[in-house]
Scaffold this active site. Structure first.
Site, PDB file in Angstrom:
ATOM      1  N   ASP A   1       0.682  -1.160  -0.127  1.00 28.80           N
ATOM      2  CA  ASP A   1       0.122   0.004   0.022  1.00 28.80           C
ATOM      3  C   ASP A   1       0.944   1.149  -0.179  1.00 28.80           C
ATOM      4  O   ASP A   1       1.770   1.415   1.073  1.00 28.80           O
ATOM      5  CB  ASP A   1      -0.877   0.029   1.107  1.00 28.80           C
ATOM      6  CG  ASP A   1      -2.058  -1.089   1.218  1.00 28.80           C
ATOM      7  OD1 ASP A   1      -1.998  -1.951   0.479  1.00 28.80           O
ATOM      8  OD2 ASP A   1      -2.851  -1.094   2.188  1.00 28.80           O
TER       9      ASP A   1
ATOM     10  N   HIS B   1       4.587  -7.599  -0.317  1.00 31.59           N
ATOM     11  CA  HIS B   1       4.482  -8.770  -0.723  1.00 31.59           C
ATOM     12  C   HIS B   1       5.024  -8.913  -2.047  1.00 31.59           C
ATOM     13  O   HIS B   1       5.470  -7.841  -2.627  1.00 31.59           O
ATOM     14  CB  HIS B   1       2.692  -8.816  -0.968  1.00 31.59           C
ATOM     15  CG  HIS B   1       2.046  -8.719   0.392  1.00 31.59           C
ATOM     16  ND1 HIS B   1       1.127  -9.962   0.819  1.00 31.59           N
ATOM     17  CD2 HIS B   1       1.799  -7.996   1.447  1.00 31.59           C
ATOM     18  CE1 HIS B   1       0.555  -9.641   2.052  1.00 31.59           C
ATOM     19  NE2 HIS B   1       1.259  -8.413   2.373  1.00 31.59           N
TER      20      HIS B   1
ATOM     21  N   SER C   1       8.623   3.212   5.397  1.00 34.04           N
ATOM     22  CA  SER C   1       9.637   3.538   4.436  1.00 34.04           C
ATOM     23  C   SER C   1       9.156   3.494   2.878  1.00 34.04           C
ATOM     24  O   SER C   1       8.409   3.911   2.564  1.00 34.04           O
ATOM     25  CB  SER C   1      10.499   2.309   4.685  1.00 34.04           C
ATOM     26  OG  SER C   1      11.880   2.663   4.101  1.00 34.04           O
TER      27      SER C   1
END
Length: 263
Positions: A86, A142, A227
């Site tokens: 995201d 992911h 980050s």
């Protein structure tokens, strides 16, 4: 004058011992009292988390939370590249002779970003995304493709912020910060998932140290505090999804583009 002062303060606060100190606090049980305030401050959708906020033992445990099943939809397009996180797209585009151009006004050399790895040769005319994770975002990373581990590389570095100020006013942040790079072999070539640490990040970790292969959308790694991920596709194998542009938000699993056999 103000910008120079802010740069100096950032330089002084970017040392790893400060991040370790912040990390130690975020791992302590007392830090859990900050979870409700953290949720309110950053308007985090806590209902998506796999556990109730009160069940997390530390602030770090909440920050690196997993989501309930079904909270993200992973693209099912053939030969797709999915967003690994995201995030907001900070920059994207073709790589020009080994240089990532105009990321918040700065250019980045692949040889520096990838710490002079031989893998850099594969990406000199490839494609890149710079994906910024704010404190609001879900912070697990992911796999963007289905493939096998080609190599993993950890690079020690500093802990500069990767927010708007840090990216514009600190020189070469993406190449100077701590990085954990995962090179993944796909049927048509290679992609690199460059996980870049930031100020007060106390670690970047694989979700499963023994994993050597992933399916698209599978849990790969996580940040302990916010980050950036730089996603690279090998030269000549990637076509971006029409309509994507810097400044857009994407969700983990969302279609970024397609891989194809090299011409």
């Amino acid at each position: 004058m103000v910008k120079r002062l802010l740069r100096l303060m950032t330089e002084l606060s970017s040392h790893r011992w400060i991040s370790r100190m912040m990390g130690s606090f975020s791992h302590s049980r007392i830090s859990r009292v900050l979870i409700p305030a953290f949720i309110r401050t950053y308007q985090i959708p806590a209902s998506e988390a796999e556990k109730d906020p009160g069940e997390y033992a530390t602030l770090n445990e909440f920050f690196s939370r997993r989501l309930k099943p079904g909270m993200r939809t992973v693209t099912v397009e053939t030969d797709a590249v999915a967003s690994p996180v995201d995030a907001m797209i900070t920059a994207m585009g073709g790589i020009s002779s080994g240089t990532i151009l105009n990321v918040k006004g700065q250019d980045y050399k692949l040889e520096e970003l990838l710490n002079h790895s031989p893998h850099q040769e594969l990406y000199k005319k490839g494609f890149f995304f710079v994906l910024y994770l704010s404190p609001t975002d879900y912070h697990r990373i992911h796999s963007p493709v289905t493939g096998k581990l080609a190599e993993s590389d950890y690079i020690r570095g500093r802990c500069y912020p990767v927010n708007e100020f840090g990216m514009r006013h600190m020189k070469g942040v993406l190449c100077r910060n701590e990085r954990l790079i995962t090179y993944i072999d796909h049927e048509y070539g290679e992609v690199a998932v460059v996980k870049v640490g930031a100020m007060n990040v106390s670690g970047i970790h694989y979700s499963g140290e023994s994993k050597r292969a992933w399916t698209i959308g599978e849990d790969l790694a996580y940040f302990e505090f916010g980050s950036t991920v730089v996603l690279l596709a090998e030269s000549g194998i990637f076509t971006p999804r029409p309509g994507l542009e810097p400044g857009m938000k994407v969700k983990m699993g969302e279609l970024l583009g397609f891989l194809r056999p090299p011409e």
